[in-house]
Scaffold this active site. Structure first.
Site, PDB file in Angstrom:
ATOM      1  CG  ASP A 186      47.810  39.495 114.799  1.00  0.00           C
ATOM      2  OD1 ASP A 186      48.827  39.892 114.124  1.00  0.00           O
ATOM      3  OD2 ASP A 186      46.841  39.005 114.079  1.00  0.00           O
ATOM      4  CG  HIS A 187      53.590  41.473 114.513  1.00  0.00           C
ATOM      5  ND1 HIS A 187      53.477  40.164 114.098  1.00  0.00           N
ATOM      6  CD2 HIS A 187      53.930  42.020 113.371  1.00  0.00           C
ATOM      7  CE1 HIS A 187      53.791  40.015 112.682  1.00  0.00           C
ATOM      8  NE2 HIS A 187      53.798  41.154 112.263  1.00  0.00           N
ATOM      9  CG  HIS A 249      49.322  38.474 110.560  1.00  0.00           C
ATOM     10  ND1 HIS A 249      49.195  38.803 112.128  1.00  0.00           N
ATOM     11  CD2 HIS A 249      50.429  38.087 110.467  1.00  0.00           C
ATOM     12  CE1 HIS A 249      50.543  38.341 112.511  1.00  0.00           C
ATOM     13  NE2 HIS A 249      50.917  38.229 111.518  1.00  0.00           N
TER      14      HIS A 249
END
Length: 771
Positions: A186-187, A249
């Site tokens: 998950d960036h 996110h």
């Protein structure tokens, strides 16, 4: 989270989808930056895999162009790209064929033989989700990924489409690989400010004691984008905001904010604490979803001066689509720390600005000794964590203003990455790739995290999908979301805190008949000054009624010059004179000349003559600037008057009227005349050399706090200035009207055709509003 040693073992990074957008825009630029910073080992190789037949030279040339465009550093001129590119190869591969994986394993083994050393193997699946299972299965059938210590597989989101598909994918992966080999990326977790949340909380004794239900009233998390679906309508139709952003996110941010202190920075210790939060989130019953969740779609509107289509007009989108582009939730966490503290989260596309921010609003002080009126609520303390685009932490608290009276106002202590550090923070993918190469999984999701996050959103998805083709609420592109999202908080006595809109000066809305939007520049063009004044009078009435209904009074700031004369005269006539609640109206001025009120040049005098002497506004509710005093004293007295009137609140006018001069000045802020930019300076005397006189003026930082600002400008002599202010480069020294950019409010321009004659980007002349 652990310190990453620069001297990594030899590493082979295998990127499935090597010719895809993610690799070109994010992965290769990130790896190149790691190379520049000497984080990569001497022996490393990047293998881009794909079906397109590239030579190594053609592949490297393509990547060079992408790095030049998308890397935070661009390309250096010292030959370092050529050095890096020698470590990059392209490998033609069909992931449906097992023999391709055998060839890949042989390729990696040949590299290890060349280096005479075993290598870390990082397999990055930058491909469509439907290929995850095929690649994982075929890869496991070889020896390429059998070493538990050296081989890792990185999975991009989306990780499943719902809870059941996520469970199936987890089962497939854990049947084939050890959990410590699986890196679900998950960036957002790689962003510097997100990582700093734990440091901020647990390395400072001044914050953690406050981080609980005893001191925090509620938490808000906003993840807003200005982009739409960008040609990915067909994909987004199968996703929506809840799946695309909230499930991963946003819930990761909730976990970081709400987790208990870890005993170490060990990956599983961190992830255990985050899973505990997800498990503690109260599951919403399907029949109660409407009380806790709001969804909506963006309609057509304005982003950065460009008109954009609504979601259902996007390519690949069903005209009757019920896919949400906006989602807002109220989340309750049932544990000792957070019981009865609501977490409000929202995310959306085509919103007023790109912003990711976490706001912790603290409870009000139990005794307000400094308040003049106990009915007035003190503005709350807040801890604000800015993730993007600005990175840093802001703490808002109360302080006494300079002066005789014991007036307090909120002030801010700001930690800003750019101001505090010379070093540029790495991109999220740089941190995540380096951690994956080192085998540190703290910033990656574990199987149970993914499944618990899906459990949180599944009742909402089930409810929304059961609604069938029921129409969704709409919000205009370029605003902060639908009215229904505001109501979600209002029923709890709360309100969204909108980030300060950086792009507001670039957003233009031309449709006069559409409800005005916060966060956009609302442009209204009329045939002449009479029509302009009529529409401005309607706005005056509407804002006065809204303010009285909301807080029992209407606080307006008037302007001088010729622009408002028609408006002032209209407000004394039917029907306006009886529609404004004059008995609850409080009047101030934006600027004044150094003359008494009785003087013909007085801004206050003009407003008295044309308006205030003809309407039933109580005399003690009218507060002119005393222009007959020495300018510095007049400015000081007016600032003290504002301090006392707003009694500890930031001065927030319900409506400020402004004119614009032919030179682009507004209020008494003239081109190239210096003024104070300090946030707590509200009123200042200004020496205007070309007029050979002083003026007293409100400062832009005060004006921009208003709920609504309305510019009035007409006549051919205003056309060049209006063109430069709305469409020219940002140059407030030359055109001070550009400084008016509301923090969180409406901005209106009422102009006639003559003033709008030179506007080009906004194309208003063929959309003139006729009344």
């Amino acid at each position: 989270m652990e310190f990453v040693n620069r001297t990594l073992e030899p590493t082979v990074i295998i990127i499935f989808g090597g010719s895809g957008d993610l690799n070109k825009r994010k992965l290769i630029p990130a790896l190149f930056n790691l190379y520049l910073d000497k984080y990569l080992p001497d022996n490393f190789r990047v293998l881009g895999l794909g079906r397109t037949d590239f030579s190594n030279e053609a592949y490297r040339d393509m990547l060079e162009k992408e790095v030049a465009e998308f890397s935070r550093r661009g390309l250096s001129d010292d030959g370092l790209w050529q050095e890096f590119a020698e470590h990059v190869e392209y490998f033609v591969m069909d992931v449906q064929k097992k023999e391709s994986f055998q060839q890949l394993d042989s390729k990696i083994s040949a590299l290890e033989k060349e280096w005479n050393q075993k290598a870390n193997r990082l397999f990055y699946l930058s491909v469509a989700p439907q290929l995850f299972a095929t690649i994982a299965t075929n890869l496991a059938s070889t020896q390429a990924c059998h070493d538990l210590e050296c081989s890792r597989i990185v999975i991009e989101k989306p990780f499943g489409h719902d809870l059941e598909s996520a469970r199936q994918l987890n089962k497939l992966l854990t049947d084939l690989y050890d959990e410590k080999q699986i890196f679900r990326i998950d960036h957002y977790l790689g962003k510097e400010t997100v990582q700093n949340i734990l440091t901020f909380r647990f390395a400072n004794t001044i914050f953690e004691p406050l981080w609980n239900r005893n001191y925090i009233d509620h938490v808000q998390i906003t993840v807003a984008e200005t982009v739409g679906v960008e040609g990915r309508g067909a994909y987004y139709e199968k996703s929506g905001a809840l799946r695309d952003m909230v499930q991963n996110h946003v819930l990761q941010l909730v976990s970081m904010v709400a987790m208990e202190p870890p005993i170490s920075l060990d990956a599983d210790e961190i992830r255990n604490k985050k899973v505990d939060v997800l498990k503690a989130i109260r599951r919403i019953k399907v029949d109660a979803v409407d009380q806790y969740a709001v969804r909506a779609q963006y309609a057509e509107g304005w982003i950065k001066g460009n008109k954009v289509d609504g979601y259902v007009q996007e390519e690949g989108v069903d005209p009757n689509s019920t896919t949400e582009t906006y989602a807002a939730l109220k989340i309750n966490i049932d544990n000792w720390r957070w019981q009865d503290v609501p977490f409000y989260v929202r995310t959306g596309k085509h919103m007023a600005d790109k912003s990711s921010v976490i706001i912790l609003q603290l409870r009000t002080a139990p005794h307000r000794a400094f308040a003049y009126d106990e009915e007035l609520q003190r503005e709350p303390n807040r801890i604000i964590i800015n993730i993007q685009p600005d990175m840093g932490v802001t703490i808002r608290f109360q302080a006494k203003r300079p002066g005789i009276s014991p007036i307090v106002n909120p002030v801010e202590m700001i930690f800003d990455y750019q101001q505090a550090y010379d070093a540029e923070p790495p991109e999220a993918y740089e941190a995540l790739l380096l951690d994956a190469m080192a085998g540190n999984a703290a910033l990656f999701m574990r199987a149970d995290q993914v499944e618990e996050a899906w459990k949180v959103v599944m009742p909402i998805l089930e409810k929304w999908e059961s609604n069938g083709k029921k129409a969704l609420p709409k919000y205009m592109a370029g605003c902060w979301g639908p009215r229904e999202a505001a109501q979600l908080l209002e029923k709890e006595g709360h309100a969204w805190v909108n980030p300060r809109t950086v792009n507001i000066q670039e957003n233009v809305m031309e449709d006069h008949e559409t409800e005005a939007q916060k966060g956009v520049l609302n442009l209204h063009v009329f045939t002449d000054a009479d029509e302009l004044s009529l529409s401005a009078a309607e706005l005056f009435v509407r804002k006065s009624k809204e303010a009285v209904a909301r807080k029992g009074r209407f606080v307006v700031c008037l302007t001088g010059g010729s622009s408002p004369k028609g408006l002032y005269q209209l407000l004394t006539q039917e029907p306006f004179v009886h529609e404004v609640p004059w008995d609850k109206t409080y009047v101030f001025w934006g600027d004044e000349r150094p003359v008494p009120v009785e003087h013909k040049d007085s801004n206050a005098g003009m407003a008295y003559q044309l308006l205030l002497n003809h309407v039933p506004v109580p005399e003690d509710q009218v507060h002119p600037i005393f222009g007959h005093l020495r300018p510095d004293i007049a400015a000081l007295q007016y600032e003290e008057l504002l301090q006392e009137f707003f009694q500890g609140h930031s001065p927030k006018f319900d409506l400020i009227l402004l004119g614009m001069g032919a030179d682009g000045h507004t209020a008494s802020i003239f081109p190239y005349v210096p003024f104070s930019h300090k946030s707590m300076t509200w009123v200042k005397e200004m020496w205007v050399e070309k007029l050979d006189t002083y003026r007293i003026s409100l400062m832009p930082q005060l004006i921009n706090q208003a709920e609504c600002i309305a510019f009035l400008a007409f006549g051919e002599n205003k056309s060049e200035a209006l063109h430069q202010v709305l469409e020219g480069a940002f140059n407030p020294n030359e055109y001070p009207s550009q400084l008016v950019k509301p923090d969180d409010g409406e901005l209106h321009w009422f102009v006639d055709q003559q003033a709008a004659a030179k506007l080009q980007k906004t194309k208003v002349l063929d959309k003139t509003i006729q009344k």
